[in-house]
Design an enzyme around this catalytic site. Sequence first.
Site, PDB file in Angstrom:
ATOM      1  N   HIS A   1      43.763  23.977  -0.465  1.00 51.71           N
ATOM      2  CA  HIS A   1      44.541  22.741  -0.983  1.00 51.71           C
ATOM      3  C   HIS A   1      46.028  22.854  -0.659  1.00 51.71           C
ATOM      4  CE1 HIS A   1      45.041  19.594  -4.036  1.00 51.71           C
ATOM      5  NE2 HIS A   1      46.082  20.006  -4.003  1.00 51.71           N
TER       6      HIS A   1
ATOM      7  N   HIS B   1      49.884  21.085   0.057  1.00 54.24           N
ATOM      8  CA  HIS B   1      50.842  20.193   0.029  1.00 54.24           C
ATOM      9  C   HIS B   1      51.804  20.289   1.082  1.00 54.24           C
ATOM     10  CE1 HIS B   1      50.054  18.076  -4.030  1.00 54.24           C
ATOM     11  NE2 HIS B   1      49.233  19.181  -4.093  1.00 54.24           N
TER      12      HIS B   1
ATOM     13  N   ARG C   1      42.947  11.242  -7.054  1.00 53.69           N
ATOM     14  CA  ARG C   1      43.310  12.308  -8.341  1.00 53.69           C
ATOM     15  C   ARG C   1      44.780  12.550  -7.959  1.00 53.69           C
ATOM     16  NH1 ARG C   1      45.399  16.877  -9.519  1.00 53.69           N
ATOM     17  NH2 ARG C   1      44.298  17.789  -7.886  1.00 53.69           N
ATOM     18  N   ASP C   2      44.737  13.553  -7.127  1.00 53.99           N
ATOM     19  CA  ASP C   2      46.095  14.355  -6.742  1.00 53.99           C
ATOM     20  C   ASP C   2      47.167  13.280  -6.546  1.00 53.99           C
ATOM     21  OD1 ASP C   2      47.839  16.559  -7.006  1.00 53.99           O
ATOM     22  OD2 ASP C   2      46.766  17.306  -5.192  1.00 53.99           O
TER      23      ASP C   2
ATOM     24  N   CYS D   1      53.977  16.400  -7.427  1.00 57.67           N
ATOM     25  CA  CYS D   1      53.403  17.453  -8.420  1.00 57.67           C
ATOM     26  C   CYS D   1      54.289  17.381  -9.397  1.00 57.67           C
ATOM     27  CB  CYS D   1      53.285  18.956  -7.731  1.00 57.67           C
ATOM     28  SG  CYS D   1      52.954  20.117  -9.351  1.00 57.67           S
TER      29      CYS D   1
ATOM     30  N   ASN E   1      49.915  15.972  -0.898  1.00 57.87           N
ATOM     31  CA  ASN E   1      48.770  16.608   0.004  1.00 57.87           C
ATOM     32  C   ASN E   1      48.972  16.235   1.385  1.00 57.87           C
ATOM     33  OD1 ASN E   1      46.954  16.212  -2.691  1.00 57.87           O
ATOM     34  ND2 ASN E   1      46.808  18.175  -1.912  1.00 57.87           N
TER      35      ASN E   1
HETATM   36 ZN    ZN Z   1      47.821  19.205  -5.506  1.00 52.56          ZN
END
Ligand code: ZN
Length: 305
Positions: free
Chosen positions: A208, A210, A16-17, A241, A250
């Site tokens: 979470h 980064h 996803r990210d 992002c 991440n």
């Molecule tokens: Zn993220």
Amino acid sequence: MNHLPSAVTLCEVGLRDGLQNEKTILPTEKKVELLRGLAGAGFRVIEVGSFMHPKAVPQMADTDEVYKAVGELPGVELRALIPNLRGVKRAAECGCKKVKLNVSASRQHNLKNLNMTPEESVAGFAGCVQAAGENGIAISGSISMPFASPWEGRIPLADVEAIIEAYLKVGITEISLSDASGMAVPNQVYQLCAHVGEKYPQVSWWLHFHNTRGLAMANIMAAMEAGMTQFDSSFGGLGGCPFVPGAAGNISTEDVLNMCDEMGIQTGVDILKVMELSRTLRELLGHDMDSYILRAGRARDLVLS
Ligand code: ZN
């Protein structure tokens, strides 16, 4: 070094990210293969995709199809990010059993874009919580940039608490603290985690980070020392992002696994299988990724003779 947990849970968020920031859109069957591979590597929580509008995030447009193709993976929680009530409906239609909402902790960002405070945004999630409950879907919430944002710098603790309390008020007790802007530093992470962990013991916390400024691993360590045991990571260190200049992905999953393995912290995830999947991903995307272990290998595999 005190108070380190004996075991942690990692949620793999690369599908996803990571993938949402890639130019290459992976075919659904490749996503399904990677997802099955990640479950086979031992992950018990995986973020599969998101139910955003396909025009806004075309890389995630097939999340419904991925869910339908993969079906049930026994013992594995497959979660997806949703923006609103429409996301709950899509989740219910494709068999998704866990969704995650998100709000920015930046008051300026929220007021400018949505004309609401973050707490007002969260209060608006009540309908999602109700619909999720009616459909047997578990629901969690994320707070993006609770440490600092590019708009106002450090976020005051009272603002973060107000958002946490807004989540609790709508019945959400699983909350992720997401340093999407990569601005958190370890002493701040320790203080915030220790504080909220003690003040809101009913909450199941996720962290979470980064690695935008190289501090993600140090932040994970600080959070662990403050009692946190649930962390997101991304295989290959994939990600970024779109709203944050220069944002990195991440923290790489294999880097976290390597640290945990060497320090005797159980994860239940096989690092060698994850490294293999990261190499596959690198081939599929056609570029290098931000992972120390993928570049250098594990220290224990070195032969110095
Ligand atoms: Zn993220």
